[in-house]
Scaffold this active site. Sequence first.
Site, PDB file in Angstrom:
ATOM      1  N   ALA A  75      19.577  19.811  16.903  1.00 24.76           N
ATOM      2  CA  ALA A  75      19.121  18.604  16.203  1.00 24.76           C
ATOM      3  C   ALA A  75      17.805  18.070  16.765  1.00 24.76           C
ATOM      4  O   ALA A  75      17.010  17.490  16.029  1.00 24.76           O
ATOM      5  CB  ALA A  75      20.198  17.525  16.268  1.00 24.76           C
ATOM      6  N   THR A  76      17.556  18.277  18.065  1.00 28.79           N
ATOM      7  CA  THR A  76      16.286  17.803  18.641  1.00 28.79           C
ATOM      8  C   THR A  76      15.108  18.520  17.988  1.00 28.79           C
ATOM      9  O   THR A  76      14.121  17.891  17.587  1.00 28.79           O
ATOM     10  CB  THR A  76      16.269  18.012  20.173  1.00 28.79           C
ATOM     11  OG1 THR A  76      17.270  17.175  20.758  1.00 28.79           O
ATOM     12  CG2 THR A  76      14.916  17.662  20.771  1.00 28.79           C
ATOM     13  N   ASN A 155      24.744   7.631  18.183  1.00 26.83           N
ATOM     14  CA  ASN A 155      25.441   8.428  19.194  1.00 26.83           C
ATOM     15  C   ASN A 155      26.137   7.576  20.253  1.00 26.83           C
ATOM     16  O   ASN A 155      27.122   8.001  20.842  1.00 26.83           O
ATOM     17  CB  ASN A 155      24.464   9.395  19.886  1.00 26.83           C
ATOM     18  CG  ASN A 155      23.196   8.713  20.338  1.00 26.83           C
ATOM     19  OD1 ASN A 155      22.495   8.082  19.547  1.00 26.83           O
ATOM     20  ND2 ASN A 155      22.894   8.821  21.619  1.00 26.83           N
ATOM     21  N   GLN A 183      25.502  13.195  14.574  1.00 29.73           N
ATOM     22  CA  GLN A 183      26.822  12.624  14.862  1.00 29.73           C
ATOM     23  C   GLN A 183      27.689  12.448  13.617  1.00 29.73           C
ATOM     24  O   GLN A 183      28.832  12.024  13.731  1.00 29.73           O
ATOM     25  CB  GLN A 183      26.665  11.257  15.550  1.00 29.73           C
ATOM     26  CG  GLN A 183      26.031  11.313  16.926  1.00 29.73           C
ATOM     27  CD  GLN A 183      26.951  11.871  17.994  1.00 29.73           C
ATOM     28  OE1 GLN A 183      28.153  12.046  17.777  1.00 29.73           O
ATOM     29  NE2 GLN A 183      26.410  12.163  19.155  1.00 29.73           N
ATOM     30  N   SER A 203      23.440  19.427  13.985  1.00 34.78           N
ATOM     31  CA  SER A 203      23.688  20.179  15.208  1.00 34.78           C
ATOM     32  C   SER A 203      25.065  20.809  15.105  1.00 34.78           C
ATOM     33  O   SER A 203      25.979  20.208  14.547  1.00 34.78           O
ATOM     34  CB  SER A 203      23.648  19.201  16.388  1.00 34.78           C
ATOM     35  OG  SER A 203      24.083  19.833  17.549  1.00 34.78           O
ATOM     36  N   ALA A 204      25.236  22.011  15.654  1.00 38.64           N
ATOM     37  CA  ALA A 204      26.548  22.669  15.586  1.00 38.64           C
ATOM     38  C   ALA A 204      27.509  22.140  16.646  1.00 38.64           C
ATOM     39  O   ALA A 204      28.701  21.984  16.405  1.00 38.64           O
ATOM     40  CB  ALA A 204      26.380  24.180  15.749  1.00 38.64           C
ATOM     41  N   HIS A 205      26.974  21.834  17.844  1.00 37.32           N
ATOM     42  CA  HIS A 205      27.894  21.555  18.964  1.00 37.32           C
ATOM     43  C   HIS A 205      28.534  20.172  18.914  1.00 37.32           C
ATOM     44  O   HIS A 205      29.412  19.863  19.710  1.00 37.32           O
ATOM     45  CB  HIS A 205      27.205  21.800  20.316  1.00 37.32           C
ATOM     46  CG  HIS A 205      26.274  20.715  20.754  1.00 37.32           C
ATOM     47  ND1 HIS A 205      26.618  19.800  21.724  1.00 37.32           N
ATOM     48  CD2 HIS A 205      25.015  20.412  20.389  1.00 37.32           C
ATOM     49  CE1 HIS A 205      25.596  18.980  21.929  1.00 37.32           C
ATOM     50  NE2 HIS A 205      24.617  19.334  21.120  1.00 37.32           N
ATOM     51  N   THR A 243      13.387  35.012  15.895  1.00 40.56           N
ATOM     52  CA  THR A 243      14.533  35.832  15.476  1.00 40.56           C
ATOM     53  C   THR A 243      15.782  34.970  15.338  1.00 40.56           C
ATOM     54  O   THR A 243      16.102  34.180  16.226  1.00 40.56           O
ATOM     55  CB  THR A 243      14.786  36.947  16.510  1.00 40.56           C
ATOM     56  OG1 THR A 243      13.622  37.768  16.571  1.00 40.56           O
ATOM     57  CG2 THR A 243      15.987  37.802  16.121  1.00 40.56           C
ATOM     58  N   CYS A 328      22.049  11.921  27.208  1.00 42.90           N
ATOM     59  CA  CYS A 328      20.645  12.340  27.325  1.00 42.90           C
ATOM     60  C   CYS A 328      19.854  11.406  28.224  1.00 42.90           C
ATOM     61  O   CYS A 328      18.817  11.759  28.748  1.00 42.90           O
ATOM     62  CB  CYS A 328      19.992  12.373  25.945  1.00 42.90           C
ATOM     63  SG  CYS A 328      20.988  13.271  24.761  1.00 42.90           S
TER      64      CYS A 328
END
EC number: 2.8.1.7
Length: 404
Positions: A75-76, A155, A183, A203-205, A243, A328
């Site tokens: 996401a960043t 967040n 979020q 974001s995936a995580h 890639t 963060c």
Amino acid sequence: MKLPIYFDYSATCPVDPRVAEKMVQCMTMDGNFGNPASRSHRYGWQAEESVDNAREQIADLLNADPREIVFTSGATESDNLAIKGAAHFYEKKGKHVITCKTEHKAVLDPCRQLEREGFEVTYLEPEANGIIDLDKLQAAMREDTVLVSIMHVNNEIGVIQDIGAIGELCRARKIIFHVDAAQSAGKIPLDVKEMKVDLISMSAHKAYGPKGIGALYVRRKPRIRLEAQMHGGGHERGFRSGTLATHQIVGMGEAFAIAKQDMQKDYDHALALRERLLKGVQDLEAVTVNGDLDQRVPHNLNVSFAFVEGESLLMSLKDLAVSSGSACTSASLEPSYVLRALGLNDELAHSSVRFSFGRFTTEEEIDYAIAQIRVAVNKLRDMSPLWDMYKEGIDLNTVEWAHH
């Protein structure tokens, strides 16, 4: 029950075992390990097929076209590509950007960079509950405003902004609207056919997928143009060279597919846990919930325990993995800038703790946490002369402290 208990799902989620299983199949010689950009043989074709499938799964969560999904490292990077990319592409139209003081650093820092390049940025003040006043946003819009960037879910305090209404204001003035949905993607519904949003960072995580992979939704109708920030082989239709990490992309796709399928179940589970936790600690006197409790995702509870130092409380709660401020920025002892923007004083901001829970949190863990919190808060308050003064009815704001 495993200790310490994980209550920091807003910082990152563990990968869902169903996701990990799919990812492992894309790594080794007997799996789907090829480079999706290798068009001359079957290994490449199979990898490309897996990437296309994941792109569809992510688009499906947003009700978008798969061609509108651009893969990034998280996401960043998505925030940087959206904000700098749009501002630079459309700078001939204007050099004014609007955002909010409670945004994530991944939005605020690119905006600061734009200021160094001659752009003007308006930072909106949220209301005391964390929600943006739409009249203030409308008043800040100008002829030369090219971009508005507002996060969907915060967040630190979990409040949900009215993205639909903000989108209407932006579209009426032909202003590009970017949303940081790190979020919210996978936690609450996001429909780009209904919402007039042009760019969405994901974001995936934060949704039980792997770290190091994210995506940016880039609207095709009306088409949004961006200036690339990463140059190379022209991957992702020129938006983002590099890639493609097949195993991570497959993980993100699977995580978002599961999130869509289990969204209501996950939501109800988190809400029950939050209500249980709040009920267990709210009678501890001088407890403040930070951020609106109704317009909020259920996975988050940010609480200030007055007269208790946040750092001391975290140390006392060594069996609970919680955070004070956001991950963060929590390496610093500065009070949370998000809570300061809500109007909290330094003391209350310092005494805040964020509990965030999710798919794998249990009621047993919540009950254990309640017991630990009650003991720790009472013990720390017993040691505090300020607590004694408060209990005696002294207004601490009127006390003149001697300076040494």
